[in-house]
Design an enzyme around this catalytic site. Structure first.
Site, PDB file in Angstrom:
ATOM      1  N   GLU A  59       0.835  -1.205   0.000  1.00 11.80           N
ATOM      2  CA  GLU A  59       0.000   0.000   0.000  1.00 11.80           C
ATOM      3  C   GLU A  59       0.867   1.252   0.000  1.00 11.80           C
ATOM      4  O   GLU A  59       0.779   2.085   0.905  1.00 11.80           O
ATOM      5  CB  GLU A  59      -0.892   0.004   1.252  1.00 11.80           C
ATOM      6  N   GLY A 114       2.076   4.963  -0.696  1.00 10.95           N
ATOM      7  CA  GLY A 114       1.469   6.244  -1.050  1.00 10.95           C
ATOM      8  C   GLY A 114       2.566   7.247  -1.373  1.00 10.95           C
ATOM      9  O   GLY A 114       2.805   7.599  -2.519  1.00 10.95           O
ATOM     10  N   ARG A 115       3.261   7.639  -0.326  1.00 10.61           N
ATOM     11  CA  ARG A 115       4.289   8.672  -0.437  1.00 10.61           C
ATOM     12  C   ARG A 115       5.355   8.333  -1.482  1.00 10.61           C
ATOM     13  O   ARG A 115       5.774   9.171  -2.264  1.00 10.61           O
ATOM     14  CB  ARG A 115       4.955   8.822   0.944  1.00 10.61           C
ATOM     15  N   ARG A 156       1.913  20.174   5.880  1.00 13.03           N
ATOM     16  CA  ARG A 156       2.919  19.280   6.463  1.00 13.03           C
ATOM     17  C   ARG A 156       3.968  20.005   7.329  1.00 13.03           C
ATOM     18  O   ARG A 156       4.269  19.535   8.425  1.00 13.03           O
ATOM     19  CB  ARG A 156       3.609  18.443   5.378  1.00 13.03           C
ATOM     20  N   TYR A 186       3.879  18.667  11.065  1.00 12.27           N
ATOM     21  CA  TYR A 186       4.921  17.677  11.417  1.00 12.27           C
ATOM     22  C   TYR A 186       6.318  18.284  11.450  1.00 12.27           C
ATOM     23  O   TYR A 186       7.310  17.534  11.495  1.00 12.27           O
ATOM     24  CB  TYR A 186       4.956  16.542  10.379  1.00 12.27           C
ATOM     25  N   CYS A 202      -3.001  33.754   9.072  1.00  9.53           N
ATOM     26  CA  CYS A 202      -2.737  34.471  10.320  1.00  9.53           C
ATOM     27  C   CYS A 202      -2.418  33.511  11.459  1.00  9.53           C
ATOM     28  O   CYS A 202      -3.210  33.341  12.396  1.00  9.53           O
ATOM     29  CB  CYS A 202      -3.924  35.349  10.646  1.00  9.53           C
ATOM     30  N   GLU A 203      -1.288  32.844  11.334  1.00 12.39           N
ATOM     31  CA  GLU A 203      -0.783  31.942  12.378  1.00 12.39           C
ATOM     32  C   GLU A 203       0.722  31.888  12.243  1.00 12.39           C
ATOM     33  O   GLU A 203       1.221  31.813  11.116  1.00 12.39           O
ATOM     34  CB  GLU A 203      -1.268  30.497  12.137  1.00 12.39           C
ATOM     35  N   TYR A 236       0.241  13.815   0.386  1.00 12.48           N
ATOM     36  CA  TYR A 236      -0.231  14.472   1.600  1.00 12.48           C
ATOM     37  C   TYR A 236      -0.123  15.993   1.479  1.00 12.48           C
ATOM     38  O   TYR A 236       0.132  16.680   2.464  1.00 12.48           O
ATOM     39  CB  TYR A 236       0.513  13.949   2.844  1.00 12.48           C
TER      40      TYR A 236
END
Ligand code: LLP
Length: 422
Positions: free
Chosen positions: A274, A276-277, A313, A317, A345-346, A374
């Site tokens: 499986e 993905g990345r 991301r 992370y 605004c963060e 992702y």
């Protein structure tokens, strides 16, 4: 290896200049390279037994254009929701190549998957097994099942994407496995077909894979001794990709294939993977325009028009993404340390801190690399920013595979309740 490179001084996806695309579709936008997707799929598949099922993990990139590109190569799909199942089918992936993972499948999703006739359910708990049995009996079907076993092996990756230790919510504890199989065997709506394991994502060390696969291979022997017909082994995804150009690249699929072969060759099971990345990450970039360069007291900020709503991301992370100018810098061009930030605004809306880059000015284009997995799938409309559109390139051709929404589209998603209407 990917097909993003400077051509005539401009970063291009295969034969298409990202500068041209920016002019045509506006910024920010995601751009995927078909040749890169194909290459990654083929290199991975070539490292595995010929009859293995490579089920692309749709959660990494669910765009229909991407899924269809992979479907044409023979890929199956690993899905975790009814929505992903429908997308995989809409992209032409045969139901017989779809595996359904996830800790919280609802009965409605089970019904959908059973009526489609998917290849298998990777069941993650005894309550889920009971629910699936009930749904299958109601529908007069037999649900093909592997149990996802949590081998309690630390994948040595980021804590938020570690899934194979006893503390995480995933799978059935290794110590309960034989008991759970015994229970499954007594259920009339369940057909046991194999065992499933997935220990995490962005794994760059072969040792945890080896430990987990060996543990699971031992379990297969015990289960067979208990009388279960184990014919399939789903080894999940998780193989890492290079995000930082200066770091050692992670082991290649061939090394992974050898670990798989050592642990499983004697079992005679059909293998399922499986990834993905590995397939999608380095097949995509996020292209953005510099809005302002701001000289702060302590830092110089390059404020770009992509934000954490487009690519979360780094904020979620602390992940590293290379950032490069779309116009090729001159050899030995001086570098300045920038904090590359978005407009949201963060303070967490930060793509890179103190990143040495050639001098940037308003209007310059930059590409955030390794954004094909992702990336778009995790985007949102936070700050009422329509998420970046997606473009797929194949050779000299390109097509918009998800259009940019405008503000009216965003507004149309909400409605005013009756008591507030004018
Ligand atoms: N199979 C299962 C059951 C999974 O949970 C996952 C990923 C995969 C396969 C695919 O793993 P991959 O080959 O892509 O490593 N959003 C995070 C990654 C979350 C991964 C979740 N599960 C990130 O951006 O790093």
């Amino acid at each position: 290896m990917n097909y993003f490179a400077y051509k005539n001084g401009v970063l291009s996806a295969e034969g298409v200049s990202l500068e041209t695309l920016a002019r045509e579709v506006g910024t920010p936008f995601y751009c995927y390279s078909s040749a890169t997707l194909e290459r990654h799929y083929k290199v991975f598949a070539a490292a595995l037994p010929k009859d293995a099922l490579v089920a692309f993990s749709v959660k990494a990139n669910g765009n229909l254009g991407v899924l269809k590109t992979l479907a044409k190569l023979g890929a199956g799909a690993d899905v975790v929701s009814g929505g992903e199942l429908k997308k995989a089918r809409a992209a032409g992936i045969e139901a017989g190549k779809i595996v359904f993972s996830g800790v919280g499948k609802t009965r409605a999703e089970m019904r959908l998957a059973l009526s489609e006739g998917i290849y298998q359910f990777n069941v993650e708990s005894e309550p889920e097994l009971e629910a699936l049995n009930g749904v299958a009996l109601e529908m007069n079907r037999l649900a093909p099942v592997t149990l996802r076993i949590n081998p309690d092996v630390d994948a040595k990756t980021h804590a938020k994407i570690t899934t194979g230790t006893a503390e995480t919510k995933f799978g059935i504890p290794f110590v309960h496995a034989r008991e759970a199989y015994k229970k499954a065997a007594s259920m009339k709506g369940i057909e046991i077909v194999g065992v499933d394991v997935h220990i995490g994502s962005q794994i760059t060390d072969m040792e945890p894979f080896e430990a987990a696969f060996n543990r699971i291979a031992g379990l297969v022997k015990d289960l067979r001794a208990d009388g279960h017909a184990i014919t399939r082994l789903d080894l999940g995804g998780g193989l890492g990709v290079p995000y930082e150009h200066d770091n050692d690249p992670p082991p290649d699929p061939a090394a992974y294939g050898q670990v798989v072969a050592r642990a499983t060759a004697a079992l005679g099971c059909r293998l399922i993977f499986e990834p993905g990345r590995l397939i999608a990450a380095n097949a995509g970039v996020l292209v953005s325009e510099v809005i302002y360069v701001k000289h702060g007291d302590a830092k110089t900020f390059a404020i770009i028009d992509a934000g954490m709503n487009d690519l979360i991301r780094p904020a979620l992370y602390d992940s590293h993404h290379e950032i490069v100018p779309v116009r090729e810098p001159g050899v030995g061009a001086a570098r300045i340390n920038y904090d590359v930030v978005g407009p949201v605004c963060e303070t967490s809306d930060l793509f890179a801190a103190n990143r040495p880059l050639p001098a940037l000015k308003s209007g310059d284009l930059v590409a955030i690399l390794s954004a094909g997995a992702y990336g778009a799938v995790m985007s949102s409309a936070y700050n009422a920013r329509p998420p970046a559109p997606e473009v797929l390139v194949a050779g000299d051709e390109w097509g918009i595979v998800r259009a940019r929404q405008d503000h009216d589209d965003l507004i149309a998603q909400d409605s005013i309740p009756i008591w507030l209407r004018d």
